[in-house]
Each structure stands twice: as C-alpha cells, then as structure tokens.
Enzyme design. Structure first.
Site, mmCIF file in Angstrom:
data_model
loop_
_atom_site.group_PDB
_atom_site.id
_atom_site.type_symbol
_atom_site.label_atom_id
_atom_site.label_comp_id
_atom_site.label_asym_id
_atom_site.label_seq_id
_atom_site.Cartn_x
_atom_site.Cartn_y
_atom_site.Cartn_z
ATOM 1 N N HIS A 196 -9.267 1.369 5.154
ATOM 2 C CA HIS A 196 -7.976 1.551 5.820
ATOM 3 C C HIS A 196 -8.168 2.499 7.003
ATOM 4 C CE1 HIS A 196 -3.851 2.692 6.624
ATOM 5 N NE2 HIS A 196 -3.494 1.592 5.977
ATOM 6 N N SER A 249 4.068 -1.926 10.166
ATOM 7 C CA SER A 249 5.528 -1.997 10.312
ATOM 8 C C SER A 249 6.117 -3.353 9.892
ATOM 9 C CB SER A 249 5.949 -1.636 11.741
ATOM 10 O OG SER A 249 5.529 -0.323 12.064
ATOM 11 N N GLY A 264 3.093 2.551 10.694
ATOM 12 C CA GLY A 264 4.029 3.655 10.488
ATOM 13 C C GLY A 264 4.809 4.045 11.732
ATOM 14 N N ASN A 271 0.868 -1.180 0.000
ATOM 15 C CA ASN A 271 0.000 0.000 0.000
ATOM 16 C C ASN A 271 0.906 1.231 0.000
ATOM 17 O OD1 ASN A 271 -1.782 2.079 0.481
ATOM 18 N ND2 ASN A 271 -2.316 1.434 2.563
ATOM 19 N N GLU A 298 -4.795 -4.650 10.821
ATOM 20 C CA GLU A 298 -3.744 -3.645 10.992
ATOM 21 C C GLU A 298 -3.973 -2.883 12.291
ATOM 22 O OE1 GLU A 298 -1.970 -2.466 6.901
ATOM 23 O OE2 GLU A 298 -3.700 -1.197 7.279
ATOM 24 N N GLU A 350 -6.584 4.929 7.936
ATOM 25 C CA GLU A 350 -6.402 6.348 7.593
ATOM 26 C C GLU A 350 -7.669 6.913 6.936
ATOM 27 O OE1 GLU A 350 -2.704 5.645 5.543
ATOM 28 O OE2 GLU A 350 -1.806 5.132 7.471
ATOM 29 N N LYS A 377 0.110 4.276 -0.239
ATOM 30 C CA LYS A 377 -0.539 5.466 0.333
ATOM 31 C C LYS A 377 -0.333 6.650 -0.633
ATOM 32 C CE LYS A 377 -0.029 3.346 4.793
ATOM 33 N NZ LYS A 377 0.141 3.456 6.238
HETATM 34 P P1 13P Z 1 3.455 0.598 7.569
HETATM 35 O O1 13P Z 1 3.939 -0.695 6.960
HETATM 36 O O2 13P Z 1 4.153 1.805 7.041
HETATM 37 O O3 13P Z 1 3.432 0.517 9.072
HETATM 38 O O4 13P Z 1 1.929 0.782 7.109
HETATM 39 C C1 13P Z 1 1.049 -0.268 7.245
HETATM 40 C C2 13P Z 1 -0.190 0.056 6.515
HETATM 41 O O5 13P Z 1 -0.944 0.919 6.902
HETATM 42 C C3 13P Z 1 -0.462 -0.673 5.262
HETATM 43 O O6 13P Z 1 -1.751 -0.449 4.817
#
Ligand code: 13P
Length: 259
Positions: free
Chosen positions: A102, A220, A180, A10, A174, A104, A12
């Site tokens: 997601h 992560s 992140g 992903n 997640e 976010e 983003k």
């Molecule tokens: P990270 O791997 O940067 O922690 O992000 C995970 C994520 O949100 C994937 O959709």
C-alpha cells in the site's frame, strides 16, 4: 473470461476488535437485507491485525460469506523480527487476502517494489491471495508519465511470480493523489491505467493470465462513483478506504450493480 468483481474495505488503522465485530455483523445484515449475491460480487474486509481473530470468530460462527485479510505481512517465517506478523499466523486466522505495498507502507516504511513482490510471493506460497498496490504520486500524474511509472512498478512487483500466481492475484491501482483526498480519478483515468496494466501482464506472461487477474481501483471510492468506475472494462473491483468504515455506504458500494 468472466472475472468476479471484488470489493475490499481497507480499514487502515481504524476500529478496535469490538468495533470490528459490530461493523462486520451490521455489514452482513445490511447485505442480507439488500439481497446481495456474494457469488456475483466478492466482499472482503481488511482490518488491523488486532481485529482479525474477532472477525474470524464471527465469520465462522455466523457462517458469513464475507472474506477477510490483513493489511501487511512479514517476508520472514518466524524469529527475531519484533513487531512483525507471518503468513502462517494469518492463514491460521483464516485470512484469504493480504494487501501488500500500500502507498502508506511505501511512504512511511520505505517499502520498495522488490519487497512488495517478495511479500506477494510469501502470501501466495501460504495459499492466500495478495492484493498488490501500485499508483503514482501527484507530480508524476502532472508530468503525464503515470502509465510508465505504474508499469515499472508492475514489472518489478511481478518479476518473481509465475503466470499461475499472477492469475490468482489482485492488483490495486491507487493513484496516491486520490487517496483520502476526496479527489477520485475519473473513470477514464482509472481505466487508462488499469487497461495498461492488463496489457503489460499479457506481455510479461500471456493473454490467459491477463484475462484472469483482477484489477481494482482505489482512491476516494464512494457509492456515488462506484458504478461508473466498475463499468470500465478493466476495472474488476475497488479497494475502499474511508467509505469502508461506514456500513451503509460500503454496502451500497458492494451492491453497485443495483444502482
Ligand atoms: P480512500 O478510499 O479513503 O481514498 O482510501 C483508499 C485506499 O487507500 C484504500 O487502500
């Protein structure tokens, strides 16, 4: 039943369409060098909307085995919905997957479990597969009610789907505190929730559906922790954020079986 593991990147809101082309091209070369078997571990990239046409052109012209998808989709088919993108537009671009719900999107756009379920249904109706995200915030984890919290999300997200639709779907667990942050859930923590999700799907539908659905862990994920996470019985893949932007690192995650 054997489930094919699925590693998805992903991106983003990162990489323009030129950078996207470079990354996918380099990823394909790297995976060829590593003799990656795409039938053993499926590889998916999930770029921003503006990159998808370029990724499609590359994948089709070079006959790559890398699948791709979108990070979100509208629940509407067409019309006066400024800024939205429909499932028909994504299928036309050859997308196989769409990430829905997601954390976010939930946090910054107020998406609810019900809306996420509706989006998943639209994606399935269009012949693509949803990657449905769930996961608890830090305060819920600290309170120890994370399993219950995630299962409530699952109940609501899957309420409008049939067993056959769920079997085709991907669920991504997640935990928000691991996204992140560099703080990965331990493989036991991740397995606890992914295992509980599978049990809940067996209760809501049947065992065959639970055995078929693929459940990813995200938060992560790196090459140094991928193999251990993937060794858990109910973890069938990873949804990778930051590490999917680095070709060598993402390729190592994809080829975790060689580690
Ligand atoms: P990270 O791997 O940067 O922690 O992000 C995970 C994520 O949100 C994937 O959709």
């Amino acid at each position: 039943m054997a489930r094919t593991p699925i590693i998805a990147g992903n991106w983003k809101m990162n990489l323009d369409h030129l950078e996207a082309t470079h990354l996918v091209q380099k990823l394909a070369w790297t995976l060829t060098d590593l003799k990656h078997d795409y039938s053993a571990v499926e590889v998916v990239v999930v770029p921003p909307f503006t990159d998808i046409r370029s990724v499609q052109t590359l994948v089709e012209s070079d006959e790559l085995s890398i699948a791709y998808g979108a990070q979100d989709v509208s629940t509407h088919d067409s019309g006066a919905y400024t800024g939205e993108v429909s499932t028909a537009m994504l299928t036309k671009l050859g997308c196989s997957y769409v990430v829905v719900g997601h954390s976010e999107r939930r946090e910054y756009h107020g998406e609810t479990n019900e809306l996420v379920g509706e989006k998943a249904k639209k994606v399935l109706d269009a012949g693509m597969r949803p990657i449905m995200c769930c996961g608890e915030p830090l305060e819920v984890r600290k309170a120890g009610t994370h399993v219950e919290y995630v299962l409530d999300q699952i109940n609501a997200m899957l309420a409008g789907l049939s067993a056959a639709e769920v079997a085709k779907s991907v669920i991504a667990y997640e935990p928000i505190w691991a996204i992140g942050t560099g703080e990965v859930a331990t493989s036991q923590d991740a397995q606890e929730v992914c295992g509980a999700i599978r049990v809940r799907i067996a209760e809501l539908f049947d065992q065959a559906t639970a055995d078929a659905v693929r459940i990813q862990y995200g938060g992560s994920v790196k090459s140094s922790n991928a193999a251990e996470l993937m060794a858990q019985p109910d973890i069938d893949g990873a949804l990778v954020g930051g590490a999917s932007l680095k070709v060598d690192e993402f390729a190592k995650i994809v080829t975790y079986q060689q580690a």
